[in-house]
Design an enzyme around this catalytic site. Structure first.
Site, PDB file in Angstrom:
ATOM      1  N   HIS A 134       0.828  -1.208   0.000  1.00 18.27           N
ATOM      2  CA  HIS A 134       0.000   0.000   0.000  1.00 18.27           C
ATOM      3  C   HIS A 134       0.864   1.261   0.000  1.00 18.27           C
ATOM      4  CE1 HIS A 134      -3.438   2.587   1.179  1.00 18.27           C
ATOM      5  NE2 HIS A 134      -2.533   3.212   1.912  1.00 18.27           N
ATOM      6  N   GLU A 135       1.852   1.316   0.902  1.00 16.35           N
ATOM      7  CA  GLU A 135       2.668   2.527   1.018  1.00 16.35           C
ATOM      8  C   GLU A 135       3.561   2.728  -0.207  1.00 16.35           C
ATOM      9  OE1 GLU A 135       2.070   4.726   3.167  1.00 16.35           O
ATOM     10  OE2 GLU A 135       0.691   3.496   4.339  1.00 16.35           O
ATOM     11  N   HIS A 138       1.720   4.356  -3.045  1.00 15.80           N
ATOM     12  CA  HIS A 138       1.615   5.814  -2.994  1.00 15.80           C
ATOM     13  C   HIS A 138       2.775   6.458  -3.768  1.00 15.80           C
ATOM     14  CE1 HIS A 138      -1.835   6.510  -0.486  1.00 15.80           C
ATOM     15  NE2 HIS A 138      -1.354   5.833   0.545  1.00 15.80           N
ATOM     16  N   GLU A 205      -6.012   6.923  -1.542  1.00 11.13           N
ATOM     17  CA  GLU A 205      -5.936   5.752  -0.675  1.00 11.13           C
ATOM     18  C   GLU A 205      -6.504   4.521  -1.365  1.00 11.13           C
ATOM     19  OE1 GLU A 205      -4.515   5.350   2.342  1.00 11.13           O
ATOM     20  OE2 GLU A 205      -3.727   7.360   2.061  1.00 11.13           O
TER      21      GLU A 205
END
Length: 274
Positions: A134-135, A138, A205
């Site tokens: 997920h990070e 980004h 997100e």
């Protein structure tokens, strides 16, 4: 003269619009990587220099192991989609920081930090891969650059549509550094406007969730573990979170529902890589 300057600024903003790789959403990115990555690397080093970095042990080994596997998955996926140039200048690094804070983030250029406080929720390596994917997503989607570009415009730190670091005062440099840390989730929360920036951040997100599922699956981690992780986070935050329309993140229920919809596609990558 003022009209000419405004026209130049608007042209710069139009040119700076691009599409998020793999999702196609239009985004505003004003800062070239020639400026963004050095700024990112400097700030990352400063965070490490002022934190208790875990240098050994099973948890530290796990963070680095998962990080490298996610990195290889990202590089493979980007190559397969003719997007490898978007990784130019990346200097991957994965560090664990001793802190009760429940957080993790990735700077532009692949600089990742995990806080030990989040490990009680990840619980296992696949849980770490959920957060790591997920990070990192980004950074791949340039969300940090996008958020920082918007913050710089809002704070009057852009000159003619560009960030000219050499002409900034010390106070402005401090503001710029703070905006970068906030943009990647490493600083104090950014003040967003309800109705415009909040939904925009939630879309980022959701993009990171979608890409993160693919990356963790390609790295050999069962993407279904993402639902378990966010379920644990939902329980931990029960009764403590604001309504979704006042949050920069999707509601736990919406996030889990969206992950389940995306699961069949992610499972294809997982089964192919097994």
């Amino acid at each position: 003269m003022k009209r000419a300057i405004m026209a130049m600024l608007m042209i710069g903003l139009v040119i700076a619009c691009q599409k998020v790789p793999l999702t196609g959403r239009n985004q505003l990115v004003l800062i070239p990587n020639s400026q963004m990555l050095p700024l990112s690397f400097t700030n990352y080093k400063e965070v490490l220099d002022t934190s208790r970095v875990v240098r050994s042990g099973n948890e530290e080994d796990m963070i680095k192991r998962v990080g490298v596997r996610i990195q290889k998955a990202v590089e493979s996926y980007m190559a397969a989609n003719n997007l490898s140039e978007r990784l130019n200048g990346f200097q991957w690094e994965f560090n664990l920081i001793q802190s009760p804070e429940v957080n993790a983030w990735c700077m532009p250029g692949g600089k990742v930090a995990f806080y030990t406080g989040i490990l009680k929720y990840t619980q296992n390596e696949a849980g770490v891969a959920t957060v790591m994917g997920h990070e990192v997503s980004h950074a791949i989607a340039e969300h940090g650059n996008e958020r920082m570009s918007e913050g710089l415009l809002a704070n009057g730190l852009m000159q003619g549509g560009q960030l000219v670091l050499g002409s900034l005062s010390q106070n402005q440099r401090s503001q710029t550094n703070a905006l970068l840390l906030q943009a990647v989730g490493a600083g104090l929360p950014i003040a967003y406007q309800v109705g415009r920036a909040l939904p925009h951040s939630r879309s980022q997100e959701s993009e990171a969730d979608k890409l993160g599922l693919i990356f963790m699956a390609m790295a050999g981690y069962n993407p279904q573990e993402a639902v378990n992780f966010w379920g644990r986070m939902a329980k931990a935050g029960s009764g403590q979170k604001p309504p979704e329309f006042l949050s920069t993140h999707p509601s736990d229920e919406r996030r889990i529902r969206d992950l389940q919809k995306q699961m069949p596609d992610a499972m294809k990558y997982y089964q192919k890589g097994r």
